[in-house]
Design a protein around this motif. Structure first.
Motif, PDB file in Angstrom:
ATOM      1  N   LEU A  26      35.012   1.161 -16.370  1.00 37.16           N
ATOM      2  CA  LEU A  26      34.599   2.514 -15.499  1.00 37.16           C
ATOM      3  C   LEU A  26      35.851   3.422 -15.336  1.00 37.16           C
ATOM      4  O   LEU A  26      35.750   4.426 -15.467  1.00 37.16           O
ATOM      5  CB  LEU A  26      33.974   2.178 -14.276  1.00 37.16           C
ATOM      6  CG  LEU A  26      32.669   1.303 -14.135  1.00 37.16           C
ATOM      7  CD1 LEU A  26      32.539   0.914 -12.680  1.00 37.16           C
ATOM      8  CD2 LEU A  26      31.741   2.496 -14.410  1.00 37.16           C
ATOM      9  N   VAL A  27      37.073   2.644 -15.140  1.00 36.16           N
ATOM     10  CA  VAL A  27      38.341   3.644 -15.050  1.00 36.16           C
ATOM     11  C   VAL A  27      38.579   4.516 -16.576  1.00 36.16           C
ATOM     12  O   VAL A  27      38.671   5.759 -16.361  1.00 36.16           O
ATOM     13  CB  VAL A  27      39.461   2.849 -14.698  1.00 36.16           C
ATOM     14  CG1 VAL A  27      40.649   3.608 -14.723  1.00 36.16           C
ATOM     15  CG2 VAL A  27      39.350   2.241 -13.280  1.00 36.16           C
ATOM     16  N   LEU A  28      38.455   3.734 -17.744  1.00 33.72           N
ATOM     17  CA  LEU A  28      38.489   4.503 -18.712  1.00 33.72           C
ATOM     18  C   LEU A  28      37.555   5.450 -19.126  1.00 33.72           C
ATOM     19  O   LEU A  28      37.815   6.419 -19.709  1.00 33.72           O
ATOM     20  CB  LEU A  28      38.455   3.268 -19.784  1.00 33.72           C
ATOM     21  CG  LEU A  28      39.925   2.301 -19.925  1.00 33.72           C
ATOM     22  CD1 LEU A  28      39.508   1.346 -20.788  1.00 33.72           C
ATOM     23  CD2 LEU A  28      40.856   3.059 -20.213  1.00 33.72           C
ATOM     24  N   THR A  29      36.192   5.193 -18.784  1.00 33.90           N
ATOM     25  CA  THR A  29      35.170   6.022 -18.834  1.00 33.90           C
ATOM     26  C   THR A  29      35.417   7.271 -17.982  1.00 33.90           C
ATOM     27  O   THR A  29      35.199   8.417 -18.522  1.00 33.90           O
ATOM     28  CB  THR A  29      33.995   5.275 -18.380  1.00 33.90           C
ATOM     29  OG1 THR A  29      33.414   4.130 -19.271  1.00 33.90           O
ATOM     30  CG2 THR A  29      32.856   6.293 -18.652  1.00 33.90           C
ATOM     31  N   ILE A  30      35.725   7.105 -16.946  1.00 36.68           N
ATOM     32  CA  ILE A  30      36.255   8.134 -16.015  1.00 36.68           C
ATOM     33  C   ILE A  30      37.313   9.131 -16.735  1.00 36.68           C
ATOM     34  O   ILE A  30      37.259  10.384 -16.892  1.00 36.68           O
ATOM     35  CB  ILE A  30      36.306   7.806 -14.391  1.00 36.68           C
ATOM     36  CG1 ILE A  30      35.332   7.292 -13.939  1.00 36.68           C
ATOM     37  CG2 ILE A  30      37.032   9.002 -13.594  1.00 36.68           C
ATOM     38  CD1 ILE A  30      35.357   6.647 -12.662  1.00 36.68           C
ATOM     39  N   LEU A  31      38.436   8.366 -17.163  1.00 39.77           N
ATOM     40  CA  LEU A  31      39.446   9.168 -17.861  1.00 39.77           C
ATOM     41  C   LEU A  31      38.859   9.850 -19.006  1.00 39.77           C
ATOM     42  O   LEU A  31      39.359  10.949 -19.451  1.00 39.77           O
ATOM     43  CB  LEU A  31      40.529   8.139 -17.988  1.00 39.77           C
ATOM     44  CG  LEU A  31      41.305   7.615 -16.824  1.00 39.77           C
ATOM     45  CD1 LEU A  31      42.148   6.443 -17.143  1.00 39.77           C
ATOM     46  CD2 LEU A  31      41.832   8.777 -16.123  1.00 39.77           C
ATOM     47  N   GLY A  32      37.732   9.114 -19.625  1.00 40.85           N
ATOM     48  CA  GLY A  32      37.525   9.678 -21.110  1.00 40.85           C
ATOM     49  C   GLY A  32      36.716  11.115 -20.560  1.00 40.85           C
ATOM     50  O   GLY A  32      36.855  12.112 -21.284  1.00 40.85           O
ATOM     51  N   LEU A  33      35.674  11.032 -19.568  1.00 36.58           N
ATOM     52  CA  LEU A  33      35.102  12.077 -19.118  1.00 36.58           C
ATOM     53  C   LEU A  33      35.886  13.304 -18.590  1.00 36.58           C
ATOM     54  O   LEU A  33      35.794  14.339 -18.820  1.00 36.58           O
ATOM     55  CB  LEU A  33      34.060  11.707 -18.047  1.00 36.58           C
ATOM     56  CG  LEU A  33      33.000  10.813 -18.535  1.00 36.58           C
ATOM     57  CD1 LEU A  33      31.906  10.328 -17.225  1.00 36.58           C
ATOM     58  CD2 LEU A  33      32.034  11.750 -19.673  1.00 36.58           C
TER      59      LEU A  33
ATOM     60  N   THR B  75      29.679   4.855 -24.537  1.00 34.00           N
ATOM     61  CA  THR B  75      30.034   3.566 -25.014  1.00 34.00           C
ATOM     62  C   THR B  75      30.510   2.833 -24.074  1.00 34.00           C
ATOM     63  O   THR B  75      30.147   1.804 -23.565  1.00 34.00           O
ATOM     64  CB  THR B  75      30.479   3.388 -26.181  1.00 34.00           C
ATOM     65  OG1 THR B  75      29.870   4.111 -27.164  1.00 34.00           O
ATOM     66  CG2 THR B  75      30.757   1.958 -26.587  1.00 34.00           C
ATOM     67  N   GLY B  76      31.605   3.472 -23.233  1.00 33.61           N
ATOM     68  CA  GLY B  76      32.322   2.838 -22.297  1.00 33.61           C
ATOM     69  C   GLY B  76      31.529   2.568 -20.917  1.00 33.61           C
ATOM     70  O   GLY B  76      31.521   1.338 -20.285  1.00 33.61           O
ATOM     71  N   MET B  77      30.509   3.280 -20.677  1.00 31.50           N
ATOM     72  CA  MET B  77      29.643   3.356 -19.622  1.00 31.50           C
ATOM     73  C   MET B  77      28.938   2.436 -19.593  1.00 31.50           C
ATOM     74  O   MET B  77      28.336   1.430 -18.860  1.00 31.50           O
ATOM     75  CB  MET B  77      28.973   4.915 -19.223  1.00 31.50           C
ATOM     76  CG  MET B  77      28.209   4.773 -18.171  1.00 31.50           C
ATOM     77  SD  MET B  77      28.915   4.315 -16.522  1.00 31.50           S
ATOM     78  CE  MET B  77      29.732   6.016 -16.205  1.00 31.50           C
ATOM     79  N   MET B  78      28.222   2.256 -20.795  1.00 32.75           N
ATOM     80  CA  MET B  78      27.089   1.311 -21.383  1.00 32.75           C
ATOM     81  C   MET B  78      27.860  -0.077 -21.249  1.00 32.75           C
ATOM     82  O   MET B  78      27.161  -1.452 -20.794  1.00 32.75           O
ATOM     83  CB  MET B  78      26.711   1.524 -22.636  1.00 32.75           C
ATOM     84  CG  MET B  78      25.650   2.561 -22.521  1.00 32.75           C
ATOM     85  SD  MET B  78      24.516   2.622 -24.358  1.00 32.75           S
ATOM     86  CE  MET B  78      25.963   3.128 -25.330  1.00 32.75           C
ATOM     87  N   LEU B  79      29.182  -0.386 -21.576  1.00 36.38           N
ATOM     88  CA  LEU B  79      29.804  -1.824 -21.669  1.00 36.38           C
ATOM     89  C   LEU B  79      29.905  -2.003 -19.889  1.00 36.38           C
ATOM     90  O   LEU B  79      29.879  -3.001 -19.688  1.00 36.38           O
ATOM     91  CB  LEU B  79      31.132  -1.611 -22.447  1.00 36.38           C
ATOM     92  CG  LEU B  79      30.965  -1.978 -23.823  1.00 36.38           C
ATOM     93  CD1 LEU B  79      32.363  -1.501 -24.595  1.00 36.38           C
ATOM     94  CD2 LEU B  79      30.603  -3.119 -24.293  1.00 36.38           C
ATOM     95  N   ALA B  80      30.320  -1.197 -19.278  1.00 30.71           N
ATOM     96  CA  ALA B  80      30.502  -1.422 -17.923  1.00 30.71           C
ATOM     97  C   ALA B  80      29.304  -1.897 -17.222  1.00 30.71           C
ATOM     98  O   ALA B  80      29.265  -2.617 -16.507  1.00 30.71           O
ATOM     99  CB  ALA B  80      31.158  -0.124 -17.254  1.00 30.71           C
ATOM    100  N   ILE B  81      28.137  -1.120 -17.461  1.00 29.85           N
ATOM    101  CA  ILE B  81      26.805  -1.487 -17.056  1.00 29.85           C
ATOM    102  C   ILE B  81      26.583  -2.871 -17.487  1.00 29.85           C
ATOM    103  O   ILE B  81      26.124  -4.000 -16.677  1.00 29.85           O
ATOM    104  CB  ILE B  81      25.849  -0.586 -17.368  1.00 29.85           C
ATOM    105  CG1 ILE B  81      26.026   0.761 -16.550  1.00 29.85           C
ATOM    106  CG2 ILE B  81      24.335  -1.160 -17.064  1.00 29.85           C
ATOM    107  CD1 ILE B  81      25.326   1.837 -17.157  1.00 29.85           C
ATOM    108  N   VAL B  82      26.765  -3.260 -18.840  1.00 27.39           N
ATOM    109  CA  VAL B  82      26.555  -4.662 -19.386  1.00 27.39           C
ATOM    110  C   VAL B  82      27.388  -5.814 -18.486  1.00 27.39           C
ATOM    111  O   VAL B  82      26.863  -6.801 -18.095  1.00 27.39           O
ATOM    112  CB  VAL B  82      26.680  -4.684 -20.746  1.00 27.39           C
ATOM    113  CG1 VAL B  82      26.772  -6.270 -21.375  1.00 27.39           C
ATOM    114  CG2 VAL B  82      25.461  -3.725 -21.509  1.00 27.39           C
ATOM    115  N   LEU B  83      28.677  -5.259 -18.357  1.00 24.11           N
ATOM    116  CA  LEU B  83      29.444  -6.247 -17.889  1.00 24.11           C
ATOM    117  C   LEU B  83      29.408  -6.399 -16.317  1.00 24.11           C
ATOM    118  O   LEU B  83      29.356  -7.733 -15.814  1.00 24.11           O
ATOM    119  CB  LEU B  83      30.972  -5.895 -17.861  1.00 24.11           C
ATOM    120  CG  LEU B  83      31.501  -5.897 -19.401  1.00 24.11           C
ATOM    121  CD1 LEU B  83      32.959  -5.084 -19.259  1.00 24.11           C
ATOM    122  CD2 LEU B  83      31.892  -7.425 -19.470  1.00 24.11           C
TER     123      LEU B  83
END
Length: 196
Positions: free
Chosen positions: A163-170, A13-21
């Motif tokens: 993107l930072v939060l997504t990377i931390l999540g991964l 979800t974070g990755m999709m939001l980053a792409i949308v932003l």
């Protein structure tokens, strides 16, 4: 729910939001570029110049206070268009017919069709108010572009944060055991009776 499943859902979800932003930021920046470039191009083609520094046209306080910063420059952006429309043209239009508008003077001219002075005022006010309106429209379009630029910057900053939060999540996903349950310790503590 397994912790890994939760991490995958949140990270995707974070990755999709980053792409949308990122897409939104790109579109907003394009809108800014279009508005800014179009306004500059249209105003530059008009070849309107502010009175030179020290000229009598800038002497009145209701004019000079706003236009001295642009003295001698060509009018090429929205901020200049607003200043010229509101603090140069508007001031001179008030002087042209004693503060009356085109609509008021035009009505008087229709009642007195042979009055040459009124006819001249009608022409002056019509031309001045038309130019003033066009310059203020250019200012409004330019201002929308400036707002789009700010929104674009905010969108890019939020995309970077996502993107930072997504990377931390991964990264966290890789460290979690495949069998670990989400909030398992909380559920277990609720099941254990309190000792007396």
């Amino acid at each position: 729910m397994r912790r890994r499943t939760f991490d995958i859902l949140v990270s995707s979800t974070g990755m999709m939001l980053a792409i949308v932003l990122l897409v939104a930021g790109g579109l907003l920046f394009w809108g800014y570029s279009f508005a800014n470039g179009n306004v500059h191009e249209q105003l530059a083609a008009q070849k309107i110049f502010f009175p030179p520094k020290g000229s009598e046209a800038l002497a009145p306080p209701e004019v000079g206070r706003y236009l001295n910063q642009y003295a001698g420059q060509q009018l090429v952006n929205g901020a200049q268009a607003q200043a010229y429309a509101n603090h140069f043209i508007a001031v001179h239009l008030k002087e042209a017919a004693g503060g009356k508008t085109y609509a008021q003077v035009s009505s008087q001219a229709l009642q007195n069709p042979k009055d040459a002075k009124l006819a001249g005022q009608v022409q002056t006010l019509f031309r001045g108010e038309t130019l003033r309106g066009m310059l203020l429209n250019a200012y409004a379009f330019w201002k929308i572009g400036q707002i789009a630029l700010l929104a674009s910057i905010a969108s890019f900053i939020l995309a970077a944060a996502m993107l930072v939060l997504t990377i931390l999540g991964l990264w966290h996903l890789r460290r979690v055991s495949p069998t670990e349950e989400l909030m398992a310790s909380t559920v277990e503590s609720r099941k254990t009776p309190l000792s007396a």
